[in-house]
Design an enzyme around this catalytic site. Structure first.
Site, PDB file in Angstrom:
ATOM      1  CE  LYS A  44      37.468   9.602  23.755  1.00  0.00           C
ATOM      2  NZ  LYS A  44      38.037   8.237  24.006  1.00  0.00           N
ATOM      3  CG  LEU A  74      40.416  10.660  27.821  1.00  0.00           C
ATOM      4  CD1 LEU A  74      40.741  11.197  29.216  1.00  0.00           C
ATOM      5  CD2 LEU A  74      38.931  10.775  27.557  1.00  0.00           C
ATOM      6  CG  ASN A 128      36.168   6.180  31.253  1.00  0.00           C
ATOM      7  OD1 ASN A 128      36.419   5.101  31.808  1.00  0.00           O
ATOM      8  ND2 ASN A 128      36.712   6.537  30.102  1.00  0.00           N
ATOM      9  CB  CYS A 131      40.031   8.515  33.510  1.00  0.00           C
ATOM     10  SG  CYS A 131      41.009   9.769  32.690  1.00  0.00           S
ATOM     11  CE  LYS A 165      33.341   1.214  28.777  1.00  0.00           C
ATOM     12  NZ  LYS A 165      33.445   2.176  27.683  1.00  0.00           N
ATOM     13  N   GLY A 223      37.318  -5.956  20.857  1.00  0.00           N
ATOM     14  CA  GLY A 223      36.900  -6.899  19.825  1.00  0.00           C
ATOM     15  C   GLY A 223      36.709  -8.313  20.352  1.00  0.00           C
ATOM     16  N   GLY A 251      33.484  -7.534  22.536  1.00  0.00           N
ATOM     17  CA  GLY A 251      33.439  -8.741  21.731  1.00  0.00           C
ATOM     18  C   GLY A 251      32.202  -8.952  20.898  1.00  0.00           C
ATOM     19  CB  THR A 273      36.251  -3.614  17.748  1.00  0.00           C
ATOM     20  OG1 THR A 273      37.062  -3.300  18.889  1.00  0.00           O
ATOM     21  CG2 THR A 273      37.142  -3.991  16.576  1.00  0.00           C
TER      22      THR A 273
HETATM   23  C1  LIG Z   1      42.388   5.278  28.585  1.00  0.00           C
HETATM   24  C2  LIG Z   1      42.077   6.723  28.921  1.00  0.00           C
HETATM   25  C3  LIG Z   1      42.761   7.643  27.928  1.00  0.00           C
HETATM   26  C4  LIG Z   1      42.616   7.005  30.300  1.00  0.00           C
HETATM   27  C5  LIG Z   1      40.537   6.931  28.955  1.00  0.00           C
HETATM   28  C6  LIG Z   1      39.852   7.032  27.597  1.00  0.00           C
HETATM   29  C7  LIG Z   1      39.809   5.724  26.871  1.00  0.00           C
HETATM   30  C8  LIG Z   1      40.477   5.517  25.677  1.00  0.00           C
HETATM   31  C9  LIG Z   1      41.290   6.577  25.008  1.00  0.00           C
HETATM   32  O1  LIG Z   1      40.746   7.701  24.756  1.00  0.00           O
HETATM   33  O2  LIG Z   1      42.465   6.261  24.746  1.00  0.00           O
HETATM   34  N1  LIG Z   1      40.441   4.311  25.038  1.00  0.00           N
HETATM   35  C10 LIG Z   1      39.734   3.252  25.555  1.00  0.00           C
HETATM   36  O3  LIG Z   1      39.696   2.141  24.986  1.00  0.00           O
HETATM   37  N2  LIG Z   1      39.041   3.427  26.714  1.00  0.00           N
HETATM   38  C11 LIG Z   1      39.060   4.621  27.400  1.00  0.00           C
HETATM   39  O4  LIG Z   1      38.411   4.716  28.467  1.00  0.00           O
END
Ligand SMILES: CC(C)(C)CCc1c(C(=O)O)[nH]c(=O)[nH]c1=O
Length: 312
Positions: A44, A74, A128, A131, A165, A223, A251, A273
């Protein structure tokens, strides 16, 4: 990724693994991934400090069955937890370990990268870019100048091969601009496309309410519904990043979508998903489905069709 699955005389590299965020926050989750029939695993996205994340409900599969929505916020154990996991990981298992980092600032990304580089471990770092570097500003992936200046700092710091990412792009000019930036960094050896499609809104017809609690119900979409955006991003960067690799995600519900991701150019494919909903047995199922598809189509290796999507 060389965990070959020997089926019906075909010995294919196992190109499947989890999408970062799914089945990878705690050691318990990560052990399930290690024991699964995935070819790799990724953690994660880590921040410098531990984070609880957003209030629940913060993830839901959509009633339509076409995907999911999440605004996790996060949640993670903090980067030292994943550094420790990486220090204790059994690299002789041949299952490559990827570490996702998602600093809340460039300074945090620098500190986390420095710690991993100092540890000199065989795991692969992935930054990532979904962010934001500064809360309230657009996510890094959508701020091209900020993305380039972050890479100007992080690529030399990481030194070893690493990946990023990426959020989905929807404008050809953005594919061009982003690829031009990525091609400046030799040790940026792969991109993972796509992160969830940002800020969707799921509303329940009966209750007339948003489905998830955080952000007034706004969250990232995943998804089957994002498959075609994912395939486009995989192929766009496959065409624009010679000498680099693309990891496809978005997907995947069966061997069929894995096959399409490889046709689009993917070297490995992640499942989000569907892994969240079905659990880690999904890797055995989808590996078998992909092998059956290749046998039916007469393919002996992934290289025979990787990136070979035809045009009319
Ligand atoms: C969206 C962020 C919270 C800024 C980064 C972590 C993240 C999240 C998350 O932890 O909400 N969800 C996602 O589908 N992609 C992500 O990269």
């Amino acid at each position: 990724v060389d965990l070959s699955t020997k089926v019906a005389g075909l010995s294919l590299p196992n190109l499947l693994f989890n999408a970062s965020g799914v089945c990878c926050q705690t050691e318990t989750d990560l052990k399930l991934m290690i024991e699964s029939e995935s070819g790799s695993l990724i953690t994660k996205s880590a921040t410098y400090e531990y984070r609880e994340g957003n209030p629940s409900p913060r993830y839901l599969p959509l009633p339509s069955g076409l995907g999911s929505i999440n605004s996790m916020g996060l949640p993670n154990e903090g980067y030292e937890y994943y550094l420790n996991f990486a220090k204790n990981y059994d690299y002789s298992s041949k299952k490559p370990l990827f570490i996702s980092l998602s600093g809340l600032s460039l300074a945090d990304n620098v500190k986390m990268c420095e710690a991993f580089v100092a540890a000199e471990l065989p795991c692969v770092l992935e930054v990532n870019f979904s962010c934001p570097n500064v809360p309230g500003k657009p996510q890094l992936g959508y701020d091209m100048e900020a993305m380039e200046s972050a890479l100007n700092v992080l690529a030399p710091l990481i030194k070893k091969p690493f990946g990023v990412k990426l959020p989905p792009y929807f404008d050809i000019a953005h594919f061009d601009t982003a690829a031009t930036i990525f091609n400046k960094f030799d040790n940026l050896v792969y991109v993972t496309c796509i992160n969830s499609v940002g800020n969707g809104l799921a509303i329940d017809f009966e209750t007339e309410s948003a489905l998830i609690k955080p952000k007034d119900g706004f969250g990232g979409l995943g998804g089957l519904m994002v498959l075609n955006t994912a395939l486009a991003n995989v192929n766009a960067f496959y065409r624009r990043l010679p000498g680099k690799q693309v990891i496809g995600v978005g997907g995947v519900t069966s061997g069929k979508e894995v096959f399409l991701h490889v046709l689009a150019g993917a070297s490995a494919v992640q499942i989000g998903t569907t892994l969240k909903e079905e659990g880690p047995t999904v890797f055995a199922r989808i590996n078998k489905e992909l092998t059956d598809i290749m046998i039916a189509k007469g393919y002996k290796s992934l290289d025979e069709f990787r990136g070979k999507v035809k045009t009319l």
